[in-house]
Design a protein around this motif. Structure first.
Motif, PDB file in Angstrom:
ATOM      1  N   PHE A  39       1.045  -1.013   0.429  1.00 45.67           N
ATOM      2  CA  PHE A  39      -0.239  -0.352  -0.431  1.00 45.67           C
ATOM      3  C   PHE A  39       1.281   1.301   0.179  1.00 45.67           C
ATOM      4  CE2 PHE A  39      -2.690  -3.572   1.109  1.00 45.67           C
ATOM      5  CZ  PHE A  39      -3.930  -3.209   0.440  1.00 45.67           C
ATOM      6  N   GLY A  40       1.324   1.116  -0.575  1.00 44.07           N
ATOM      7  CA  GLY A  40       2.458   2.300  -1.246  1.00 44.07           C
ATOM      8  C   GLY A  40       3.582   2.718   0.151  1.00 44.07           C
ATOM      9  N   SER A  41       3.540   1.499   1.273  1.00 47.01           N
ATOM     10  CA  SER A  41       4.559   1.876   2.002  1.00 47.01           C
ATOM     11  C   SER A  41       5.731   1.914   2.424  1.00 47.01           C
ATOM     12  CB  SER A  41       3.932   1.303   3.603  1.00 47.01           C
ATOM     13  OG  SER A  41       4.293   0.134   3.524  1.00 47.01           O
ATOM     14  N   GLY A  42       6.401   1.803   3.038  1.00 48.25           N
ATOM     15  CA  GLY A  42       7.840   1.990   2.735  1.00 48.25           C
ATOM     16  C   GLY A  42       9.258   2.489   2.329  1.00 48.25           C
ATOM     17  N   SER A  43      10.216   1.853   1.800  1.00 48.44           N
ATOM     18  CA  SER A  43      11.451   2.563   0.468  1.00 48.44           C
ATOM     19  C   SER A  43      10.242   2.859  -0.056  1.00 48.44           C
ATOM     20  CB  SER A  43      12.263   2.234   1.227  1.00 48.44           C
ATOM     21  OG  SER A  43      12.923   1.496   1.610  1.00 48.44           O
ATOM     22  N   ARG A  44      10.958   3.440  -1.110  1.00 53.31           N
ATOM     23  CA  ARG A  44      10.532   3.991  -2.196  1.00 53.31           C
ATOM     24  C   ARG A  44      11.942   3.942  -3.641  1.00 53.31           C
ATOM     25  NH1 ARG A  44       9.306   8.618   0.684  1.00 53.31           N
ATOM     26  NH2 ARG A  44       7.448   7.453   1.058  1.00 53.31           N
ATOM     27  N   ILE A  45      11.421   4.095  -4.898  1.00 53.27           N
ATOM     28  CA  ILE A  45      12.413   3.633  -5.565  1.00 53.27           C
ATOM     29  C   ILE A  45      11.302   5.308  -7.169  1.00 53.27           C
ATOM     30  CG2 ILE A  45      13.743   3.499  -7.332  1.00 53.27           C
ATOM     31  CD1 ILE A  45      14.482   0.367  -6.457  1.00 53.27           C
ATOM     32  N   ASP A  46      11.938   5.952  -7.590  1.00 54.73           N
ATOM     33  CA  ASP A  46      10.775   6.959  -8.318  1.00 54.73           C
ATOM     34  C   ASP A  46      11.297   6.625  -9.746  1.00 54.73           C
ATOM     35  OD1 ASP A  46       9.556   8.578  -9.939  1.00 54.73           O
ATOM     36  OD2 ASP A  46      10.738  10.249  -8.897  1.00 54.73           O
ATOM     37  N   LEU A  47      10.571   5.918 -10.414  1.00 47.48           N
ATOM     38  CA  LEU A  47      10.786   5.875 -11.724  1.00 47.48           C
ATOM     39  C   LEU A  47      10.657   6.521 -12.592  1.00 47.48           C
ATOM     40  CD1 LEU A  47      10.916   2.868 -10.111  1.00 47.48           C
ATOM     41  CD2 LEU A  47      11.044   1.741 -12.107  1.00 47.48           C
ATOM     42  N   TYR A  48      11.569   7.102 -13.150  1.00 46.75           N
ATOM     43  CA  TYR A  48      10.658   8.708 -13.853  1.00 46.75           C
ATOM     44  C   TYR A  48      11.777   8.174 -15.409  1.00 46.75           C
ATOM     45  CZ  TYR A  48       9.899  13.158 -15.288  1.00 46.75           C
ATOM     46  OH  TYR A  48       9.292  14.365 -16.333  1.00 46.75           O
ATOM     47  N   ARG A  49      13.127   8.423 -15.303  1.00 42.97           N
ATOM     48  CA  ARG A  49      13.802   9.083 -16.672  1.00 42.97           C
ATOM     49  C   ARG A  49      13.851   7.129 -17.016  1.00 42.97           C
ATOM     50  NH1 ARG A  49      19.740   8.756 -16.193  1.00 42.97           N
ATOM     51  NH2 ARG A  49      18.479   9.214 -14.220  1.00 42.97           N
ATOM     52  N   CYS A  50      13.560   7.290 -18.256  1.00 40.01           N
ATOM     53  CA  CYS A  50      13.445   5.850 -19.507  1.00 40.01           C
ATOM     54  C   CYS A  50      14.063   5.125 -19.049  1.00 40.01           C
ATOM     55  CB  CYS A  50      12.569   6.270 -20.468  1.00 40.01           C
ATOM     56  SG  CYS A  50      13.021   4.047 -21.295  1.00 40.01           S
ATOM     57  N   ASP A  51      14.500   4.198 -18.352  1.00 37.21           N
ATOM     58  CA  ASP A  51      15.755   3.526 -18.116  1.00 37.21           C
ATOM     59  C   ASP A  51      15.077   1.721 -17.355  1.00 37.21           C
ATOM     60  OD1 ASP A  51      18.413   3.382 -17.225  1.00 37.21           O
ATOM     61  OD2 ASP A  51      18.600   5.026 -16.224  1.00 37.21           O
ATOM     62  N   TRP A  57      14.103  -5.478  -3.506  1.00 36.67           N
ATOM     63  CA  TRP A  57      13.568  -6.093  -2.463  1.00 36.67           C
ATOM     64  C   TRP A  57      13.188  -7.711  -2.870  1.00 36.67           C
ATOM     65  CZ3 TRP A  57      11.008  -1.313  -4.308  1.00 36.67           C
ATOM     66  CH2 TRP A  57      11.588  -0.148  -3.375  1.00 36.67           C
ATOM     67  N   SER A  58      12.993  -8.813  -2.006  1.00 35.91           N
ATOM     68  CA  SER A  58      12.298  -9.666  -1.739  1.00 35.91           C
ATOM     69  C   SER A  58      11.287  -9.661  -0.819  1.00 35.91           C
ATOM     70  CB  SER A  58      13.778 -10.652  -2.021  1.00 35.91           C
ATOM     71  OG  SER A  58      14.292 -10.311  -0.546  1.00 35.91           O
ATOM     72  N   SER A  59      10.447  -9.589  -0.981  1.00 38.48           N
ATOM     73  CA  SER A  59       8.856  -9.412  -0.280  1.00 38.48           C
ATOM     74  C   SER A  59       8.139  -7.951  -0.489  1.00 38.48           C
ATOM     75  CB  SER A  59       9.852  -8.435   1.411  1.00 38.48           C
ATOM     76  OG  SER A  59       9.737  -7.371   0.566  1.00 38.48           O
ATOM     77  N   PRO A  60       7.042  -8.612  -0.551  1.00 38.27           N
ATOM     78  CA  PRO A  60       5.959  -8.256  -0.780  1.00 38.27           C
ATOM     79  C   PRO A  60       5.712  -6.486  -0.363  1.00 38.27           C
ATOM     80  CG  PRO A  60       4.667 -10.150   0.958  1.00 38.27           C
ATOM     81  CD  PRO A  60       6.354  -9.697   0.638  1.00 38.27           C
ATOM     82  N   GLY A  61       5.889  -5.631  -1.324  1.00 35.70           N
ATOM     83  CA  GLY A  61       5.575  -4.962  -1.607  1.00 35.70           C
ATOM     84  C   GLY A  61       4.371  -4.361  -2.408  1.00 35.70           C
ATOM     85  N   SER A  62       4.613  -2.863  -2.829  1.00 29.67           N
ATOM     86  CA  SER A  62       3.820  -2.376  -4.137  1.00 29.67           C
ATOM     87  C   SER A  62       3.687  -1.591  -4.991  1.00 29.67           C
ATOM     88  CB  SER A  62       2.461  -1.661  -2.463  1.00 29.67           C
ATOM     89  OG  SER A  62       3.328  -0.447  -2.666  1.00 29.67           O
ATOM     90  N   TRP A  63       3.800  -1.129  -5.928  1.00 30.49           N
ATOM     91  CA  TRP A  63       3.466  -0.463  -7.327  1.00 30.49           C
ATOM     92  C   TRP A  63       3.076   0.511  -7.784  1.00 30.49           C
ATOM     93  CZ3 TRP A  63       1.402  -1.148 -11.885  1.00 30.49           C
ATOM     94  CH2 TRP A  63       0.942  -2.419 -12.035  1.00 30.49           C
ATOM     95  N   GLY A  64       3.055   1.733  -8.064  1.00 30.13           N
ATOM     96  CA  GLY A  64       2.191   2.510  -8.434  1.00 30.13           C
ATOM     97  C   GLY A  64       2.198   3.365 -10.477  1.00 30.13           C
TER      98      GLY A  64
END
Length: 106
Positions: A39-51, A57-64
């Protein structure tokens, strides 16, 4: 500080608010945000530039995925081959990052 008789407190200046980033509390338009927690918690990585972005991570997470409509993000396994995909706009509140090694956001 030298020559001061009492300790000085360091921190943000009063009245200056922190400007939220594109992955703080959601996913800003044009971005793909990966989170270490559900649900958008914890550490985050912003993937903005095409790369290619390493997912540590190797656990349950989330993404948008709020990139421009129709943009496809690819989730790559250890072999470098796609194992999942996401067409914008979309998201997943509970996603297992275990098999994912990298994400290509474009």
């Amino acid at each position: 500080m030298p020559d001061e008789t009492s300790p000085r407190e360091f921190g943000p200046s009063p009245g200056i608010a922190k400007i939220p980033g594109p992955c703080d509390g959601g996913t800003a338009y044009g971005h793909f945000c990966a989170y270490s927690g559900t649900f958008g918690s914890g550490s985050r990585i912003d993937l903005y530039r095409c790369d290619i972005y390493r997912i540590p991570w190797s656990s349950p997470g989330s993404w948008g995925n709020n990139q421009t409509n129709g943009t496809v993000a690819l989730f790559l396994g250890n072999s470098g081959l796609p194992i999942d995909a996401s067409r914008a706009p979309s998201g997943n509140h509970v996603y297992d990052w275990t098999p994912v090694h990298d994400v290509i956001d474009c």
